[in-house]
Design a protein around this motif. Structure first.
Motif, PDB file in Angstrom:
ATOM      1  N   ILE A  32      -4.146  97.756  31.509  1.00 16.77           N
ATOM      2  CA  ILE A  32      -4.923  97.079  32.499  1.00 16.77           C
ATOM      3  C   ILE A  32      -4.665  96.787  33.255  1.00 16.77           C
ATOM      4  CG2 ILE A  32      -4.745  94.698  31.369  1.00 16.77           C
ATOM      5  CD1 ILE A  32      -7.423  94.310  31.171  1.00 16.77           C
ATOM      6  N   ALA A  64      -8.893  94.309  24.898  1.00 13.78           N
ATOM      7  CA  ALA A  64      -8.765  93.021  25.954  1.00 13.78           C
ATOM      8  C   ALA A  64      -9.191  92.065  26.090  1.00 13.78           C
ATOM      9  CB  ALA A  64      -9.041  93.927  27.545  1.00 13.78           C
ATOM     10  N   VAL A 158     -15.574  95.847  35.471  1.00 12.08           N
ATOM     11  CA  VAL A 158     -14.466  96.756  34.557  1.00 12.08           C
ATOM     12  C   VAL A 158     -14.580  98.408  34.035  1.00 12.08           C
ATOM     13  CG1 VAL A 158     -13.572  96.243  32.918  1.00 12.08           C
ATOM     14  CG2 VAL A 158     -13.999  94.908  33.478  1.00 12.08           C
ATOM     15  N   LEU A 160     -13.237 101.874  32.828  1.00 16.53           N
ATOM     16  CA  LEU A 160     -12.247 102.633  31.855  1.00 16.53           C
ATOM     17  C   LEU A 160     -11.698 103.917  31.917  1.00 16.53           C
ATOM     18  CD1 LEU A 160     -10.618 102.358  29.534  1.00 16.53           C
ATOM     19  CD2 LEU A 160     -13.224 102.713  27.960  1.00 16.53           C
ATOM     20  N   THR A 173      -7.006 102.754  30.002  1.00 17.10           N
ATOM     21  CA  THR A 173      -6.773 101.894  31.236  1.00 17.10           C
ATOM     22  C   THR A 173      -8.022 101.456  31.790  1.00 17.10           C
ATOM     23  OG1 THR A 173      -6.890 104.512  33.820  1.00 17.10           O
ATOM     24  CG2 THR A 173      -4.587 103.326  32.444  1.00 17.10           C
ATOM     25  N   LEU A 174      -7.737  99.923  31.928  1.00 19.61           N
ATOM     26  CA  LEU A 174      -8.690  99.172  32.531  1.00 19.61           C
ATOM     27  C   LEU A 174      -8.676  99.074  33.819  1.00 19.61           C
ATOM     28  CD1 LEU A 174      -8.600  98.850  29.037  1.00 19.61           C
ATOM     29  CD2 LEU A 174     -11.366  98.012  29.283  1.00 19.61           C
ATOM     30  N   PHE A 222       0.331  98.931  36.446  1.00 20.40           N
ATOM     31  CA  PHE A 222      -1.220  99.062  35.172  1.00 20.40           C
ATOM     32  C   PHE A 222      -0.435  98.274  33.837  1.00 20.40           C
ATOM     33  CE2 PHE A 222      -4.362 101.866  37.052  1.00 20.40           C
ATOM     34  CZ  PHE A 222      -5.458 101.238  35.973  1.00 20.40           C
ATOM     35  N   LEU A 225      -1.227  96.792  27.346  1.00 17.83           N
ATOM     36  CA  LEU A 225      -2.511  96.555  26.509  1.00 17.83           C
ATOM     37  C   LEU A 225      -1.495  96.245  25.255  1.00 17.83           C
ATOM     38  CD1 LEU A 225      -5.901  96.392  28.297  1.00 17.83           C
ATOM     39  CD2 LEU A 225      -4.128  94.519  27.372  1.00 17.83           C
TER      40      LEU A 225
END
Length: 246
Positions: A32, A64, A158, A160, A173-174, A222, A225
């Motif tokens: 993230i 998340a 957000v 993705l 990945t966010l 990033f 998470l």
């Protein structure tokens, strides 16, 4: 509509199951970038708007959100799916049924009520799962109607982006973008929808380009998470002569 019936004990149990089994079994890594709780949104309800390209989106968002402190998180979910997986209501999921005008309005009012109470809500404004590379993004006006009803809400886009890059398991990945704090009450819902559509669409393109520019490697900005698990190719690498001790 089906309202959320949060259960703290079930939430804690399922969060561990999701983190240590479901996600680790199916993903090589999850990262993230950005701030899901920006200082500009302090004291406000937060509406997270996310692109919708896979069955996993809700569980990734849930994972998340579970890393954050403070407000409770709720997730809008298609009613047919929520009836099928009713236990998600204990995690904060509630239903939306776009086929019925009355049900749709009830869901949007419920969402606005949560935001007015300072809670956090995750929505997928495209209204359906579409391929990751589908363009342009086209958002329904539900989020705009919610913002008209709860004008002090902060919107956090957000995005993705996921794919099979260099491992046998996908990487996800966010990216949490700049919070949107516009005078929602003074804006027409179509103007709100266009503004949100532009913000989310531009962010998704920028997010995609970051990944492409790194040739599929996770960009350093990033944060992880999830503790990385080994994919099949990494296990095979360990079996190569002279590699087992590394």
């Amino acid at each position: 509509m089906l309202e959320a019936v949060k259960s703290g004990s079930f939430d804690r149990l399922f969060y561990r199951y999701n983190s240590f089994y479901l996600l680790r079994r199916h993903f090589h890594s999850i990262g993230i970038c950005g701030d899901l709780q920006p200082a500009a949104a302090e004291g406000r309800g937060i509406l997270y708007l996310m692109n919708h390209s896979s069955w996993w989106d809700g569980l990734l968002a849930y994972h998340a959100a579970g890393k954050l402190a403070g407000s409770r998180h709720y997730f809008m979910m298609e009613e047919e799916q929520l009836r099928k997986y009713a236990f998600f209501r204990k995690l904060g999921a509630y239903s939306i049924n776009s086929a019925g005008t009355g049900d749709l309005r009830a869901s949007l009012r419920y969402t606005a009520g949560l935001l007015q109470a300072g809670q956090s809500v995750w929505m997928y404004p495209e209204g359906e799962i579409l391929p990751l590379e589908h363009r342009p993004l086209s958002l329904k006006e539900g989020a705009a109607l919610v913002l008209r009803l709860s004008p002090l809400t902060a919107v956090v886009p957000v995005t993705l982006y996921h794919g099979l890059f260099r491992h046998t398991k996908p990487e996800a990945t966010l990216l949490a973008g700049t919070p949107q704090l516009l005078p929602w009450a003074d804006m027409d819902r179509s103007d709100i929808a266009r503004s949100l559509e532009a913000a989310l669409g531009e962010q998704l393109e920028a997010h995609r380009n970051r990944i492409l520019n790194h040739k599929g490697y996770m960009p350093e900005e990033f944060r992880p998470l999830l503790k990385r698990g080994r994919s099949t190719n990494e296990w095979l690498d360990m079996l190569r002569p002279g590699r087992g001790s590394r």
